[in-house]
Design a protein around this motif. Structure first.
Motif, short mmCIF file in Angstrom:
data_model
loop_
_atom_site.label_atom_id
_atom_site.label_comp_id
_atom_site.label_asym_id
_atom_site.label_seq_id
_atom_site.Cartn_x
_atom_site.Cartn_y
_atom_site.Cartn_z
N VAL A 20 0.86 -1.18 0.00
CA VAL A 20 0.00 0.00 0.00
C VAL A 20 0.90 1.23 0.00
CG1 VAL A 20 -1.80 1.26 1.25
CG2 VAL A 20 -1.77 -1.25 1.29
N GLY A 21 0.60 2.21 -0.84
CA GLY A 21 1.37 3.44 -0.87
C GLY A 21 0.97 4.32 0.31
N ALA A 22 1.99 4.87 0.98
CA ALA A 22 1.73 5.80 2.09
C ALA A 22 2.34 7.14 1.70
CB ALA A 22 2.35 5.28 3.38
N PHE A 23 1.47 8.10 1.43
CA PHE A 23 1.92 9.38 0.86
C PHE A 23 1.86 10.49 1.89
CE2 PHE A 23 0.20 6.61 -2.42
CZ PHE A 23 1.22 6.62 -3.36
N ASN A 24 2.94 11.26 1.98
CA ASN A 24 3.01 12.35 2.95
C ASN A 24 2.33 13.61 2.42
OD1 ASN A 24 5.25 10.53 3.96
ND2 ASN A 24 5.23 12.15 5.51
N TYR A 30 -2.09 18.52 -1.47
CA TYR A 30 -1.55 17.16 -1.30
C TYR A 30 -2.69 16.21 -0.94
CZ TYR A 30 3.47 18.50 -0.87
OH TYR A 30 4.75 18.94 -1.08
N VAL A 31 -3.53 16.62 0.00
CA VAL A 31 -4.64 15.76 0.44
C VAL A 31 -5.54 15.44 -0.74
CG1 VAL A 31 -6.69 15.65 1.92
CG2 VAL A 31 -4.57 16.64 2.81
N GLN A 32 -5.87 16.46 -1.51
CA GLN A 32 -6.73 16.24 -2.68
C GLN A 32 -6.06 15.32 -3.69
OE1 GLN A 32 -7.09 20.40 -3.68
NE2 GLN A 32 -9.22 20.48 -2.97
N ALA A 33 -4.80 15.57 -3.97
CA ALA A 33 -4.08 14.75 -4.97
C ALA A 33 -4.05 13.29 -4.54
CB ALA A 33 -2.66 15.28 -5.15
N ILE A 34 -3.76 13.04 -3.27
CA ILE A 34 -3.63 11.66 -2.77
C ILE A 34 -4.98 10.94 -2.81
CG2 ILE A 34 -3.13 10.27 -0.71
CD1 ILE A 34 -1.09 12.62 0.04
N VAL A 35 -6.01 11.59 -2.32
CA VAL A 35 -7.31 10.94 -2.23
C VAL A 35 -7.95 10.78 -3.62
CG1 VAL A 35 -9.64 11.14 -1.25
CG2 VAL A 35 -7.64 11.61 0.17
N ALA A 37 -6.32 10.54 -6.49
CA ALA A 37 -5.55 9.51 -7.22
C ALA A 37 -6.00 8.12 -6.76
CB ALA A 37 -4.06 9.70 -6.98
N ALA A 38 -6.20 7.95 -5.46
CA ALA A 38 -6.63 6.65 -4.93
C ALA A 38 -8.00 6.28 -5.50
CB ALA A 38 -6.69 6.70 -3.40
N GLU A 39 -8.89 7.25 -5.55
CA GLU A 39 -10.23 6.99 -6.09
C GLU A 39 -10.13 6.58 -7.57
OE1 GLU A 39 -12.95 6.56 -4.66
OE2 GLU A 39 -14.67 7.38 -5.73
N GLU A 40 -9.31 7.30 -8.32
CA GLU A 40 -9.19 6.98 -9.75
C GLU A 40 -8.53 5.63 -9.98
OE1 GLU A 40 -7.39 10.46 -11.58
OE2 GLU A 40 -8.94 11.72 -10.65
N MET A 266 1.49 15.98 -8.84
CA MET A 266 1.52 15.01 -7.75
C MET A 266 0.65 13.80 -8.07
SD MET A 266 1.65 17.07 -4.15
CE MET A 266 0.29 18.18 -4.44
N LYS A 267 -0.51 14.05 -8.62
CA LYS A 267 -1.42 12.94 -8.94
C LYS A 267 -0.79 11.94 -9.90
CE LYS A 267 -5.93 13.20 -9.78
NZ LYS A 267 -7.20 13.78 -10.25
N LYS A 268 -0.05 12.48 -10.87
CA LYS A 268 0.62 11.58 -11.84
C LYS A 268 1.60 10.67 -11.12
CE LYS A 268 0.85 14.95 -15.48
NZ LYS A 268 1.84 15.82 -16.12
N VAL A 269 2.38 11.26 -10.22
CA VAL A 269 3.38 10.47 -9.48
C VAL A 269 2.68 9.42 -8.60
CG1 VAL A 269 5.12 10.59 -7.63
CG2 VAL A 269 5.12 12.28 -9.47
N ILE A 270 1.62 9.83 -7.92
CA ILE A 270 0.91 8.91 -7.01
C ILE A 270 0.31 7.73 -7.78
CG2 ILE A 270 -1.01 8.70 -5.38
CD1 ILE A 270 -0.55 11.81 -4.87
N ARG A 271 -0.34 8.05 -8.90
CA ARG A 271 -0.98 6.97 -9.67
C ARG A 271 0.05 5.99 -10.21
NH1 ARG A 271 -6.08 8.94 -13.18
NH2 ARG A 271 -6.15 6.69 -13.41
N ALA A 272 1.18 6.51 -10.66
CA ALA A 272 2.25 5.63 -11.16
C ALA A 272 2.79 4.73 -10.04
CB ALA A 272 3.38 6.46 -11.76
N LYS A 273 2.93 5.31 -8.86
CA LYS A 273 3.43 4.51 -7.71
C LYS A 273 2.43 3.42 -7.34
CE LYS A 273 7.29 6.61 -6.58
NZ LYS A 273 8.35 6.14 -7.47
#
Ligand SMILES: [Zn+2]
Length: 307
Positions: A20-24, A30-35, A37-40, A266-273
């Motif tokens: 599971v990815g744990a994003f700071n 950041y909160v929006q990008a992380i959540v 990306a997870a939804e997508e 940030m979203k691009k990085v999160i989704r790739a991870k």
């Protein structure tokens, strides 16, 4: 859905062989990008705040922001404390509504690390909140030789003693990665991960992952890593997006234009991870752990007999 705890999330990852990815997160974007990306990606996600981020954004603000973001999506979201370095910080976060804690006593002597970790585990488990601890030291980037790094690595037998003595739910291990590394040059000690995994049984956490190669991630996950922390790469993506947008629109005064670009980067990085870690699509058919549910099975008539 409401915030969930990290326990079931990580055990499921361990069983199914992904991380599971744990994003700071440091602010709203950041909160929006992380959540988002997870939804997508239909991925379970751990959003974590360091003590620095909590100081920057405010404890209650962090909790309110993340709660609201989590409730707006269908995937499970955890709010985790990253590197809580003392007992008080952990208790404050527990009270404020964090659904996963970390005590980092890796700078302390073994027995002291055990004692404080044990105390936090006892309190957190009373309300069904899991705790991550750290043994061995994941150093900061800078002048460190391979020999010095090796000396800081987690010792498998010590890890077993630590886990048995504390009852922690997951363990951050030092296995070759370095915090805040700018280049992908870290070499993970895969054998060490496997050995620790076999001995301790609980999910293992990789910190300082920005210096790890894609193949390194895959091997580490296969060997037993179930949670991977991502901070430096998000900071880099945010700053890159901001700088690019500012250069592109030098006369613009509306900061939302710049921040939108930062969020997208940030979203691009999160989704790739998420795809790399194998957690994309894993939010389906999931029964998450709920905070505060321990020992609350509902009253029966017997409960009132002695009143
Ligand atoms: Zn870390």
């Amino acid at each position: 859905m409401p915030l969930v705890t990290s326990k079931e999330l990580l055990i499921k990852a361990q069983k199914e062989g992904y991380a599971v990815g744990a994003f700071n997160a440091n602010n709203l974007e950041y909160v929006q990008a992380i959540v988002q990306a997870a939804e997508e990606e239909k991925a379970p996600v751990i959003l974590q705040a360091s003590q620095g981020a909590i100081k920057y954004a405010g404890l209650e603000q962090v909790v309110s922001m993340v709660k609201a973001a989590a409730e707006a999506v269908s995937v499970p979201v955890v709010l985790h404390l990253d590197h809580g370095t003392d007992f008080l910080q952990n208790v404050r976060c527990l009270r404020a509504g964090f659904t996963s804690l970390m005590f980092d006593g890796s700078a302390l002597p073994f027995e002291e690390n055990v004692a404080i970790t044990r105390k936090i585990v006892e309190i957190a488990h009373a309300v069904n909140i899991p705790v991550e601890a750290e043994l061995g030291k994941v150093p900061q980037a800078g002048e460190i030789s391979f020999e010095e790094l090796k000396a800081l690595m987690t010792h498998p037998d010590e890890a077993l003693r630590f886990v048995e003595a504390t009852g922690v739910d997951s363990l951050a291990v030092s296995v070759g990665s370095i915090h805040r590394m700018q280049v992908q040059e870290a070499k993970l000690d895969i054998e060490r991960i496997q050995k620790i995994r076999e001995l301790v049984g609980i999910p293992l956490v990789l910190h300082g992952a920005s210096g790890v190669t894609d193949d390194g991630y895959r091997e580490g996950i296969k060997a037993g890593i179930c949670k991977i922390n991502v901070a430096t790469e998000l900071n880099k993506a945010f700053t890159r997006g901001l700088k690019e947008a500012m250069a592109e629109f030098p006369d613009e005064v509306d900061p939302r234009k710049f921040l939108t670009r930062a969020r997208e980067e940030m979203k691009k990085v999160i989704r790739a991870k998420m795809r790399l870690f194998g957690c994309s699509g894993k939010a389906k058919s999931f029964s998450p752990g709920v905070p505060g549910s321990r020992g609350e099975e509902g009253a029966t008539l017997k409960d009132f007999e002695k009143e």
